[in-house]
Every structure is written in C-alpha cells, then in structure tokens.
Write a protein that holds these residues in place. Sequence first.
Motif, mmCIF file in Angstrom:
data_model
loop_
_atom_site.group_PDB
_atom_site.id
_atom_site.type_symbol
_atom_site.label_atom_id
_atom_site.label_comp_id
_atom_site.label_asym_id
_atom_site.label_seq_id
_atom_site.Cartn_x
_atom_site.Cartn_y
_atom_site.Cartn_z
ATOM 1 N N ILE A 178 0.853 -1.193 0.000
ATOM 2 C CA ILE A 178 0.000 0.000 0.000
ATOM 3 C C ILE A 178 0.886 1.240 0.000
ATOM 4 O O ILE A 178 1.745 1.396 0.865
ATOM 5 C CB ILE A 178 -0.920 0.032 1.242
ATOM 6 C CG1 ILE A 178 -1.796 -1.226 1.316
ATOM 7 C CG2 ILE A 178 -1.761 1.304 1.245
ATOM 8 C CD1 ILE A 178 -2.823 -1.351 0.219
ATOM 9 N N ASN A 179 0.684 2.132 -0.968
ATOM 10 C CA ASN A 179 1.462 3.373 -1.034
ATOM 11 C C ASN A 179 0.826 4.507 -0.237
ATOM 12 O O ASN A 179 1.522 5.246 0.459
ATOM 13 C CB ASN A 179 1.619 3.826 -2.484
ATOM 14 C CG ASN A 179 2.135 2.739 -3.409
ATOM 15 O OD1 ASN A 179 1.561 2.511 -4.465
ATOM 16 N ND2 ASN A 179 3.186 2.032 -3.023
ATOM 17 N N TYR A 180 -0.509 4.630 -0.348
ATOM 18 C CA TYR A 180 -1.210 5.760 0.263
ATOM 19 C C TYR A 180 -2.532 5.292 0.871
ATOM 20 O O TYR A 180 -2.978 4.170 0.641
ATOM 21 C CB TYR A 180 -1.502 6.853 -0.781
ATOM 22 C CG TYR A 180 -0.284 7.348 -1.509
ATOM 23 C CD1 TYR A 180 0.620 8.213 -0.883
ATOM 24 C CD2 TYR A 180 -0.023 6.965 -2.830
ATOM 25 C CE1 TYR A 180 1.739 8.678 -1.556
ATOM 26 C CE2 TYR A 180 1.102 7.427 -3.504
ATOM 27 C CZ TYR A 180 1.980 8.279 -2.857
ATOM 28 O OH TYR A 180 3.093 8.739 -3.514
ATOM 29 N N TYR A 181 -3.152 6.190 1.633
ATOM 30 C CA TYR A 181 -4.464 5.883 2.199
ATOM 31 C C TYR A 181 -5.424 7.043 1.992
ATOM 32 O O TYR A 181 -5.013 8.205 1.846
ATOM 33 C CB TYR A 181 -4.361 5.554 3.697
ATOM 34 C CG TYR A 181 -4.159 6.789 4.572
ATOM 35 C CD1 TYR A 181 -5.246 7.517 5.053
ATOM 36 C CD2 TYR A 181 -2.879 7.237 4.905
ATOM 37 C CE1 TYR A 181 -5.068 8.644 5.840
ATOM 38 C CE2 TYR A 181 -2.692 8.365 5.679
ATOM 39 C CZ TYR A 181 -3.796 9.066 6.141
ATOM 40 O OH TYR A 181 -3.620 10.199 6.908
ATOM 41 N N VAL A 182 -6.712 6.724 1.983
ATOM 42 C CA VAL A 182 -7.789 7.713 2.002
ATOM 43 C C VAL A 182 -8.812 7.240 3.019
ATOM 44 O O VAL A 182 -9.242 6.082 2.971
ATOM 45 C CB VAL A 182 -8.476 7.858 0.622
ATOM 46 C CG1 VAL A 182 -9.704 8.754 0.727
ATOM 47 C CG2 VAL A 182 -7.512 8.405 -0.414
ATOM 48 N N VAL A 183 -9.182 8.103 3.953
ATOM 49 C CA VAL A 183 -10.222 7.782 4.934
ATOM 50 C C VAL A 183 -11.316 8.826 4.826
ATOM 51 O O VAL A 183 -11.036 10.032 4.841
ATOM 52 C CB VAL A 183 -9.667 7.764 6.382
ATOM 53 C CG1 VAL A 183 -10.786 7.495 7.380
ATOM 54 C CG2 VAL A 183 -8.569 6.720 6.524
#
Length: 304
Positions: free
Chosen positions: A138-143
């Motif tokens: 996983i490179n990035y996250y969005v919540v």
Amino acid sequence: MKKSLKIMTIALLSILLVVVSAGCYAAISFQTAKEKSESKLSNKNKGFTGDEQTSDKELTVMIVGNDSRDDDEDQGRSDTLMVAHYDGKTKQPKLISIMRDSYVTFPDGGQDKINAAYAYGGAQMTKDVLKTNFDLPINYYVVMDFKEFSDIIDELYPKGVTIDSEKDINLDGVDILKGKQTLHGNSLLQYARFRMDEEGDFGRIRRQQQVMDALVAQSKDLIPIWELPQVAGKMVGKIDTNVPTSLLIDLAKDFLSGKVNPLKSLSVPVQGSWNFNDYTESGSVIEIDEQQNAEAIKNFMKDN
C-alpha cells in the motif's frame, strides 16, 4: 527577418505568460478552496508509512469508509475497506473489495474481523493487516465518512450518476426503485451501503463495485477541467489522506480525458475460499483461506 523574430518572441512570451498565469490561478484556487474546507487530517493517521511505489506510473491506495455516527456500537471500525490500484501507463484502474467480517491474522498473531484494524490502530494497522494476510503493498491511504463521500460525489458529479438498481431499496429514509436512474450523493451512498437482505455483505460488495464502475465509466462527464483545482482543494480539505495533491490532480486529469479503461474488480474472499463461523470471540465471522486469497490478489494485480 528581424520583424519575424520580434513577432515570434512576443508570441512565445505571451504563451509563457498565459501558462504561468494559469498555473498561479490553479494554485490559488486550490489553496483557497482547501482553506475554506474543514481539515480532516487525523492525529490517528499522522504516523502512516506507506510502501514505496515501484513505479511513478503505478500506485496503490487503501480506501477506508468510516461510519462514525454516534449511535454506531462499533464506532471507529471501518465500514468499507477497498484497495484501488491504477497503472498510469496502461490507464487501467483496479479495485479490490474486502468484506468487513473477514477473519484475519493481526501482526501480533491474534485474530479478529478485518474491520477492527482501523479501530485498533488506524490506517497504519489496517495497512499492516493487509500486508500480513495478503502480502499487498500500500502506497497511500484515504479515509472518509459517509457525509464526505456524499459531498464529494455531489461536487464531482453535479448531474448525478446513472445506476441500474438491482432491486427496490430503502435505507435511512432513502427510497430507490429497481431499474435505471440517476442518483445523487446521499442516494448513491445508501445504494452502496444496503445489506439488509439475504445476501448481506456479499450483495453490498457487489453494489459497491457497481457504483465504483459507474464512477469510472462516467468520469469523462465530471466537472470541467478548469474547475478541477478548486474542487480538488475542497476534496483534500474534507478527507483524511496522504496522497500528494499533485498526484491527485494528475490522476483526475487522466479520468477527465475519458481514456481510462473500464474498472476491473475483485472481491475478497474469493469464491471457494471461505466459511461462516459463529463460534469466535469476534462473533459471527467469515473464515478465509489467507494463502488462496493472497494468490488471487497477486494474480489480479499482475493481470493487465
């Protein structure tokens, strides 16, 4: 000859001035919109460390939908967990949807439903669980929560999103009739959330993928590209994410061009790799074959 050179120089300077002005306008529009939006950066996720991108043309983003309503007895758990992958070279978007009741192994060796990971340790713990069970980088996250999703859909798709509803649905005061229709933010959200039938989360995952497929397919009908910086600023101000702003805008340009390929989707657990179990400390769960699902994800990510 000198006159031609002078005209050419003036023309080049004019073009340069237009480009610089457009860039300044875009930057100011983005920053102004961002400042007007309520910042959603969470202390819970400040220490997130993503895996390095193997290529600047590919990225993998973990998307966490968080139902943070006060009456939710599982407040803080992820209501929706998806992993989106995009290859900028082939213009191929992919989506992995993971069922919230999947019974998985945590980094400390314990087991619980995967939707508990966010409550225990935010985006970082959720990423670590995905790595432990599925070897998924996983490179990035969005919540984002429900309201943020609804607001973003209304911002990006002001004319609504066309959906062919599988059935009549009623949820949280929203009535959706079976058949093709245009849905706006809150109605689209309820369609994607519904699981009060015999299919439960399996049907909900299918409808969520249907919604995501529609968003990609209809992305060429998004807002005009000159409005992108302002809308991007609003989005960044409303959601909790570590995706760089420049990358968000570059991705949006791809989708606005209408040249992005149809979305490919995978549901986890895959068929034949799971069983129900009611006798765990976590209550009713979906027990999964971790190795079989990790292999299915690996093959899905490789397939172009």
